[in-house]
Design a protein around this motif. Structure first.
Motif, PDB file in Angstrom:
ATOM      1  N   UNK A 164       0.765  -9.625   8.478  1.00  0.00           N
ATOM      2  CA  UNK A 164       0.789  -8.446   9.346  1.00  0.00           C
ATOM      3  C   UNK A 164      -0.274  -7.428   8.968  1.00  0.00           C
ATOM      4  N   UNK A 165      -0.501  -7.218   7.681  1.00  0.00           N
ATOM      5  CA  UNK A 165      -1.449  -6.185   7.275  1.00  0.00           C
ATOM      6  C   UNK A 165      -2.863  -6.555   7.690  1.00  0.00           C
ATOM      7  N   UNK A 166      -3.224  -7.834   7.606  1.00  0.00           N
ATOM      8  CA  UNK A 166      -4.555  -8.264   8.040  1.00  0.00           C
ATOM      9  C   UNK A 166      -4.712  -8.081   9.544  1.00  0.00           C
ATOM     10  N   UNK A 167      -3.702  -8.461  10.324  1.00  0.00           N
ATOM     11  CA  UNK A 167      -3.790  -8.309  11.773  1.00  0.00           C
ATOM     12  C   UNK A 167      -3.844  -6.833  12.167  1.00  0.00           C
ATOM     13  N   UNK A 168      -3.147  -5.969  11.420  1.00  0.00           N
ATOM     14  CA  UNK A 168      -3.177  -4.535  11.716  1.00  0.00           C
ATOM     15  C   UNK A 168      -4.567  -3.947  11.502  1.00  0.00           C
ATOM     16  N   UNK A 169      -5.370  -4.592  10.651  1.00  0.00           N
ATOM     17  CA  UNK A 169      -6.741  -4.146  10.416  1.00  0.00           C
ATOM     18  C   UNK A 169      -7.726  -4.829  11.359  1.00  0.00           C
ATOM     19  N   UNK A 170      -7.684  -6.158  11.366  1.00  0.00           N
ATOM     20  CA  UNK A 170      -8.792  -6.917  11.955  1.00  0.00           C
ATOM     21  C   UNK A 170      -8.697  -7.068  13.470  1.00  0.00           C
ATOM     22  N   UNK A 188       2.284  -1.341   0.832  1.00  0.00           N
ATOM     23  CA  UNK A 188       2.245  -2.416  -0.160  1.00  0.00           C
ATOM     24  C   UNK A 188       1.876  -3.766   0.408  1.00  0.00           C
ATOM     25  N   UNK A 189       1.501  -3.833   1.679  1.00  0.00           N
ATOM     26  CA  UNK A 189       1.167  -5.107   2.294  1.00  0.00           C
ATOM     27  C   UNK A 189      -0.083  -5.722   1.675  1.00  0.00           C
ATOM     28  N   UNK A 190      -0.041  -7.020   1.467  1.00  0.00           N
ATOM     29  CA  UNK A 190      -1.188  -7.757   0.924  1.00  0.00           C
ATOM     30  C   UNK A 190      -1.571  -8.860   1.892  1.00  0.00           C
TER      31      UNK A 190
END
Length: 391
Positions: A209-215, A198-200
């Protein structure tokens, strides 16, 4: 390192698509700084064609370019110094001068703010706090530049701490196989479904956190890919299959979006949508790198100019879109006419910003260009280094 012209073209194309994507944000029923009076649900379908991979691709390409820039630098410290000039200066200029009209338009059109832009900029923009649920000042679309700077600093620190040791062999051994497709998908699904469900994305660097986990992994992947013959060979083997999978996955995403517009899709279709979106995103990146390697890895007279222009285009494009749409709103134009005007004025505004800015010595560093002007008579004799103008 030899210059990879294909990734230059990929970067140019990705930034070009960004203009159309952000114009589309005016019409799609998603949150944006300014909205048309006639939002269209169906616009989400073409938006999803690039939504899952456009930003990840930019971080992968930026990581690849960072490897070339680091190889050119005398030390990690000098690498950071050059990145500070090319990233922090435009970021501060953008946040101070280019971006402020965007939150002003959002406040006046969505929050009932009745102050003029001059008043807003002088009295409300530099609050360093919350104002009508907006954090001001803000970096808006320039968040990408901020994140790229943070990742660059982390990369330089890691290189310094490694003291000449390298994990390149480990990367080559793993990603020289079909894992070039499967491993990133597995990580992204794990991050989205289990690690941060559910991270946005917030674009708040300390709480995203969700952006850093991707980028961040995408940036590091590009950095390692720049020196990995086995990984590039694996992409050459698998990019066609990845492209087919990306298209099929997008068909699933589009079908679910068409049946249940927005976020109201029931389960298990929500999980299917999220899974297909992740698979589409990474497979599209593998396919695009394969296409760039196979078909686009050649120079062209326009490449140098376009490669230099993409950063100034990025800095100004969203401000032009938001400002022009704000001016168009009272006229209630048909969506097609509104779209045509937005695309035309945005492209023209970006070119004007770049063409004027590149001729003014003191302005060049502010818009992300090297702080000098090549004399026109000497331009033909200039030989670019393999990493010239990559960022």
């Amino acid at each position: 390192m030899e210059r990879h012209y294909g990734l230059d073209w990929l970067r140019i194309g990705a930034f070009g698509l960004l203009i159309f994507y952000h114009v589309g944000m005016v019409f799609v029923p998603w949150d944006f700084h300014v909205k048309t009076a006639h939002p269209l649900d169906w616009v989400a379908i073409p938006m999803h064609a690039t939504n899952s991979w456009r930003l990840m691709l930019l971080f992968v390409v930026s990581g690849y370019a960072s490897r070339a820039l680091l190889a050119k630098s005398e030390s990690p410290g000098s690498f950071i110094g050059s990145r500070n000039k090319r990233l922090l200066i435009p970021l501060l200029f953008g946040m101070t001068i280019v971006v402020p009209i965007q939150p002003w338009v959002e406040l006046t059109t969505q929050h009932g703010y009745d102050g003029g832009f001059g008043w807003f900029w002088l009295h409300d923009y530099f609050r360093f706090g919350s104002f009508h649920n907006l954090i001001l000042p803000t970096w808006q679309h320039m968040w990408f530049v901020g994140y790229l700077w943070f990742y660059t600093v982390a990369l330089a620190a890691a290189v310094w701490l490694m003291r000449g040791r390298s994990l390149q062999g480990l990367f080559d051994g793993m990603f020289g196989t079909v894992a070039i497709v499967l491993a990133p998908i597995a990580w992204l699904l794990f991050a989205d479904m289990y690690l941060l469900p559910g991270g946005r994305e917030t674009h708040d660097v300390l709480n995203d956190a969700i952006a850093h986990a991707h980028y961040l992994p995408g940036f590091l992947f590009g950095f390692a890919l720049a020196r990995s013959g086995p990984a590039m060979a694996a992409i050459a083997r698998w990019w066609k299959a990845a492209g087919v999978i990306a298209v099929l996955s997008y068909a699933i995403v589009a079908a679910i979006e068409l049946r249940w517009p927005g976020s109201g899709m029931p389960q298990p279709y929500g999980y299917i949508f999220a899974t297909a979106r992740v698979i589409q995103g990474w497979c599209a990146i593998v396919a695009l790198i394969g296409i760039a390697e196979h078909y686009w890895n050649r120079d062209h007279p326009w490449r140098r100019t376009l490669t230099e222009a993409v950063f100034p285009f990025y800095i100004i494009h969203q401000t032009v879109i938001v400002t022009v749409e704000w001016a168009l709103r009272p006229y209630g134009l048909p969506p097609l006419a509104e779209f045509a005007i937005l695309v035309t004025t945005t492209v023209a505004g970006c070119w004007a910003f770049y063409l004027v800015g590149r001729e003014v010595g003191w302005l060049r560093p502010l818009i992300g260009l090297r702080g000098f002007i090549v004399p026109r008579r000497a331009a033909r004799s200039v030989v670019l280094t393999p990493v010239e103008s990559m960022s």
